[in-house]
Design a protein around this motif. Structure first.
Motif, mmCIF file in Angstrom:
data_model
loop_
_atom_site.group_PDB
_atom_site.id
_atom_site.type_symbol
_atom_site.label_atom_id
_atom_site.label_comp_id
_atom_site.label_asym_id
_atom_site.label_seq_id
_atom_site.Cartn_x
_atom_site.Cartn_y
_atom_site.Cartn_z
ATOM 1 N N LEU A 122 -6.395 -1.794 -8.082
ATOM 2 C CA LEU A 122 -6.434 -0.421 -8.588
ATOM 3 C C LEU A 122 -5.072 0.261 -8.542
ATOM 4 C CD1 LEU A 122 -9.761 0.827 -6.944
ATOM 5 C CD2 LEU A 122 -9.406 0.060 -9.299
ATOM 6 N N GLY A 123 -4.122 -0.343 -7.859
ATOM 7 C CA GLY A 123 -2.810 0.263 -7.711
ATOM 8 C C GLY A 123 -2.167 -0.227 -6.431
ATOM 9 N N VAL A 124 -1.104 0.457 -6.013
ATOM 10 C CA VAL A 124 -0.335 0.034 -4.841
ATOM 11 C C VAL A 124 -0.477 1.083 -3.741
ATOM 12 C CG1 VAL A 124 1.928 -0.614 -3.955
ATOM 13 C CG2 VAL A 124 1.302 -1.183 -6.322
ATOM 14 N N ILE A 125 -1.072 0.712 -2.641
ATOM 15 C CA ILE A 125 -1.210 1.611 -1.491
ATOM 16 C C ILE A 125 0.148 1.758 -0.816
ATOM 17 C CG2 ILE A 125 -2.321 1.932 0.760
ATOM 18 C CD1 ILE A 125 -4.606 0.102 -0.348
ATOM 19 N N THR A 126 0.596 2.980 -0.652
ATOM 20 C CA THR A 126 1.911 3.216 -0.062
ATOM 21 C C THR A 126 1.843 3.853 1.321
ATOM 22 O OG1 THR A 126 2.018 5.348 -1.206
ATOM 23 C CG2 THR A 126 3.076 3.446 -2.277
ATOM 24 N N GLU A 127 0.757 4.540 1.612
ATOM 25 C CA GLU A 127 0.674 5.272 2.874
ATOM 26 C C GLU A 127 -0.809 5.426 3.246
ATOM 27 O OE1 GLU A 127 1.186 9.895 3.982
ATOM 28 O OE2 GLU A 127 2.971 9.000 3.061
ATOM 29 N N GLU A 148 -13.595 4.789 -0.583
ATOM 30 C CA GLU A 148 -14.351 3.546 -0.518
ATOM 31 C C GLU A 148 -14.015 2.604 -1.663
ATOM 32 O OE1 GLU A 148 -16.660 2.056 1.490
ATOM 33 O OE2 GLU A 148 -16.162 3.509 3.032
ATOM 34 N N MET A 149 -13.705 3.172 -2.833
ATOM 35 C CA MET A 149 -13.330 2.319 -3.961
ATOM 36 C C MET A 149 -12.029 1.577 -3.686
ATOM 37 S SD MET A 149 -14.126 4.769 -7.232
ATOM 38 C CE MET A 149 -15.706 5.589 -7.441
ATOM 39 N N ILE A 150 -11.099 2.264 -3.019
ATOM 40 C CA ILE A 150 -9.783 1.665 -2.767
ATOM 41 C C ILE A 150 -9.855 0.664 -1.624
ATOM 42 C CG2 ILE A 150 -7.417 2.198 -2.058
ATOM 43 C CD1 ILE A 150 -7.836 4.947 -3.476
ATOM 44 N N LEU A 151 -10.642 0.959 -0.594
ATOM 45 C CA LEU A 151 -10.833 0.014 0.498
ATOM 46 C C LEU A 151 -11.390 -1.299 -0.056
ATOM 47 C CD1 LEU A 151 -12.388 2.484 3.050
ATOM 48 C CD2 LEU A 151 -10.445 0.994 3.585
ATOM 49 N N GLY A 152 -10.698 -2.399 0.225
ATOM 50 C CA GLY A 152 -11.157 -3.700 -0.248
ATOM 51 C C GLY A 152 -10.801 -4.025 -1.679
ATOM 52 N N ASP A 185 -13.473 2.509 8.914
ATOM 53 C CA ASP A 185 -13.770 3.654 9.779
ATOM 54 C C ASP A 185 -12.498 4.409 10.156
ATOM 55 O OD1 ASP A 185 -16.592 3.009 10.050
ATOM 56 O OD2 ASP A 185 -15.945 1.345 11.318
ATOM 57 N N MET A 186 -11.424 3.667 10.354
ATOM 58 C CA MET A 186 -10.167 4.277 10.798
ATOM 59 C C MET A 186 -9.441 5.025 9.691
ATOM 60 S SD MET A 186 -8.545 1.230 13.092
ATOM 61 C CE MET A 186 -9.357 0.599 14.561
ATOM 62 N N THR A 187 -9.611 4.563 8.452
ATOM 63 C CA THR A 187 -8.867 5.154 7.328
ATOM 64 C C THR A 187 -9.455 6.504 6.960
ATOM 65 O OG1 THR A 187 -8.286 2.969 6.461
ATOM 66 C CG2 THR A 187 -8.158 4.826 4.933
ATOM 67 N N LYS A 188 -8.684 7.552 7.178
ATOM 68 C CA LYS A 188 -9.130 8.911 6.875
ATOM 69 C C LYS A 188 -8.512 9.460 5.600
ATOM 70 C CE LYS A 188 -11.727 8.924 10.414
ATOM 71 N NZ LYS A 188 -13.180 8.741 10.188
ATOM 72 N N GLY A 189 -7.369 8.948 5.237
ATOM 73 C CA GLY A 189 -6.711 9.374 4.004
ATOM 74 C C GLY A 189 -5.755 8.300 3.560
ATOM 75 N N LEU A 190 -5.287 8.388 2.325
ATOM 76 C CA LEU A 190 -4.311 7.410 1.848
ATOM 77 C C LEU A 190 -3.644 7.899 0.570
ATOM 78 C CD1 LEU A 190 -5.759 5.850 -0.781
ATOM 79 C CD2 LEU A 190 -6.976 4.663 1.030
ATOM 80 N N ARG A 191 -2.586 7.208 0.212
ATOM 81 C CA ARG A 191 -1.875 7.453 -1.047
ATOM 82 C C ARG A 191 -1.743 6.125 -1.779
ATOM 83 N NH1 ARG A 191 0.997 12.358 -1.210
ATOM 84 N NH2 ARG A 191 2.529 11.459 -2.655
ATOM 85 N N MET A 192 -2.078 6.127 -3.078
ATOM 86 C CA MET A 192 -2.009 4.913 -3.878
ATOM 87 C C MET A 192 -1.364 5.230 -5.222
ATOM 88 S SD MET A 192 -5.059 2.322 -5.138
ATOM 89 C CE MET A 192 -5.718 3.476 -6.351
ATOM 90 N N VAL A 193 -0.322 4.477 -5.544
ATOM 91 C CA VAL A 193 0.407 4.693 -6.793
ATOM 92 C C VAL A 193 -0.295 3.982 -7.934
ATOM 93 C CG1 VAL A 193 2.570 4.284 -8.005
ATOM 94 C CG2 VAL A 193 2.610 4.958 -5.598
#
Length: 569
Positions: A286-291, A277-281, A247-255
């Motif tokens: 799928l890659g490396v979340i950086t931000e 939603e695909m990246i959550l969990g 719920d809290m995650t509104k945006g992100l960056r994933m390498v």
């Protein structure tokens, strides 16, 4: 909790100044649980699991130099390539650093560490400082066909961090600890951009300095990171008000190898299947979340956690459901069953003076009311907001508690709970020292199924204890209430023998099977990893699992990113 003499140590790690937990257990060196000032605790443990805490037979973690750590397989070519990206001092191949990054902190992990079981450890630990460096490391992983495992705080308890035992390729643990800053706060949008390697206390310290809070406080808060929360779909103790990390995650960056996936922080969108939603969990597959851009809230004017007692577990559950259905808006709704309640009282220091008289008077009062004190259940309910908001909510909850036969017992227990809420994992190390194994399993289910699920989990766990020939304990609490249901969080413990892992597997399987059988989910907030993967097909259906596997195979055809986690393949 108290400061004690440090147990077995191995000296400082070789890498940069990034905070890590001790290699053999939870938390920091020199801090441990002790029971000498808790007179009811040793008798409780003896009664419930047969472990004698007064015995001199203590099995502490081995000295680090007694461990047999496989040598690093990192080639000089790859080491040189990685060093050019992050600097030579940020590519570490020392044994201690590699052991710290091999496992998480489940009982399975701790037993294997103490048993000198290291079938595969990372060949190097790499510390990037920027997203650009992460991108170059990801590119190197594909070029050299490396296995890349993102690492946050190391608190995972479902096997999301360990290399697969038969992995022949070089394995790199990508420690995100240098990416630990709050980058920006959009005060109008009420969101903050935060680097993925920031641990809970660092996030709150930086936000609080500007008058803000995330409001996300999982049990692992002091030793877990924002990226880890997102990667495992974490929930915090105050999720009733603030929501969970999804719920809290509104945006992100994933390498990824083909560039950076950017999910913009908009309130809502209709843009096809949700990449967010695909990246959550996804646990690094799928890659490396950086931000991550998360919603934030102004620090509340008032914050209180009040304690309540209910005559039975059933009454407590019904009250939590009624609160969820009402106009009340608490931040925490938690109720422990009678065994966990007894455990809570057993871990308290002896009451003296006025406090003892108050407790004795309360017990007499409850007996007069006809309560069976062996069935009494302790509840904590939290309130945050303006003074008026808190007052209104407390009155709404008080009516519901009274309707279900409960009583309020004030702020004192809630203050103590608030102070000690992050210390519970230290108990697991203490118990292991004394020959006991303890771990947790959590699920969520609709309100209509919670009590049948709870009953079957208890029955299944006790059958499993009997099967492996041990005296076992299982206890539970409800947390994280929702419109349609809630989370049930189970803790189980037993005195283990020489085959502790085999015993654990029997008990764990019985509990997870009961979750699925009674309509619960395989995991509410700890993720899947390797531990829960065997049940995922039953949870999301076999076609659903195939769809998930297809996504992972397409996104990572060479299986460079934390292979094996979530789906088991």
């Amino acid at each position: 909790m108290t400061d004690l003499k440090p147990k077995t140590t191995a000296g400082a790690v070789d890498g940069p100044d990034v905070k890590h937990m001790k290699w053999w257990g939870w938390g920091v060196e020199g801090t441990a649980f002790h029971h000498e000032d808790k007179p009811a605790f040793a008798p409780f443990v003896k009664k419930m699991v047969g472990v004698d805490l007064g015995s001199d037979a203590i099995t502490a973690a081995p000295a680090f130099d007694e461990l047999d750590i496989p040598a690093s397989r990192l080639s000089s070519e790859v080491a040189s390539s990685l060093s050019l990206v992050v600097g030579e001092g940020n590519v570490v191949t020392g044994d201690l650093e590699r052991v710290v990054h091999t496992y998480g902190k489940s009982i399975r992990d701790l037993i294997r560490i103490r048993g000198n079981i290291f079938p595969r450890v990372p060949d190097a630990v790499v510390y990037p400082a920027t997203e650009s460096e992460v991108a170059k490391i990801v590119a190197a992983a594909v070029e050299y066909d490396l296995v890349l495992i993102p690492f946050g705080g190391g608190s995972n308890i479902v096997g999301s961090l360990e290399p697969m035992p038969d992995e022949e390729r070089m394995v790199v643990s990508l420690d995100m600890g240098r990416l630990d800053r709050v980058l920006d706060i959009d005060e109008d949008g009420r969101v903050a951009r935060i680097q993925a390697g920031a641990q809970g206390p660092d996030i709150e310290e930086q936000l609080n300095a500007k008058g803000w809070t995330m409001g996300h406080f999982p049990d692992s808060f002091t030793h877990s990171t924002l990226g880890g929360w997102v990667a495992t779909r974490s929930s915090g103790m105050q999720s009733d008000k603030f929501g969970d990390i999804a719920d809290m995650t509104k945006g992100l960056r994933m390498v990824r190898p083909d560039g950076v996936v950017v999910i913009r922080a908009v309130p809502s969108a209709s843009t096809g299947p949700s990449l967010r939603e695909m990246i959550l969990g996804s646990e690094g597959r799928l890659g490396v979340i950086t931000e991550v851009t998360v919603q934030v809230h102004r620090i509340p004017e008032q914050r209180e956690i009040l304690a309540y007692l209910f005559p039975t577990w059933e009454a407590g559950l019904a009250a939590m459901q009624a609160i969820a259905e009402s106009d009340a808006n608490p931040s925490v709704t938690r109720v422990s069953n009678e065994i966990e309640t007894e455990m809570s009282f057993a871990t308290s220091k002896e009451s003296k003076g006025v406090s003892a008289l108050v407790m004795q008077g309360l017990q007499r009062f409850l007996k007069v009311k006809g309560w069976d004190l062996t069935k009494m259940c302790l509840s904590f309910i939290g309130y945050e907001g303006s003074e008026e908001h808190v007052s209104i909510n407390q009155k709404l909850v008080a009516k519901i508690v009274k309707k279900h036969g409960g009583i309020g017992v004030g702020k004192g227990p809630g203050v103590l709970y608030d102070q000690k809420k992050f210390d519970t994992p230290y108990l697991r190390d203490f118990f292991l020292d004394h020959g006991g194994a303890a771990d947790v399993s959590e699920t969520s289910a609709p309100w209509s199924k919670l009590l049948p699920l709870y009953t079957e989990v208890y029955a299944a766990a006790n059958r499993a204890f009997e099967k492996v020939g041990v005296q076992g304990l299982i206890m539970a609490h409800l947390s994280h209430s929702y419109h349609s249901g809630a989370c049930l969080y189970f803790t189980f413990a037993f005195e283990h023998g020489d085959n502790a892992l085999e015993q654990y597997d029997v008990v764990k399987k019985a509990i997870q099977d009961a979750f699925i059988q009674e309509g619960g989910t395989v995991s509410h907030h700890h993720g899947v990893g390797l531990e829960h993967a065997p049940w995922l097909g039953q949870d999301v259906s076999l076609p659903g699992l195939a769809l998930m596997q297809g996504l992972l195979d397409s996104a990572d055809p060479k299986r460079n990113f934390n292979p094996g986690k979530v789906t088991g393949k």
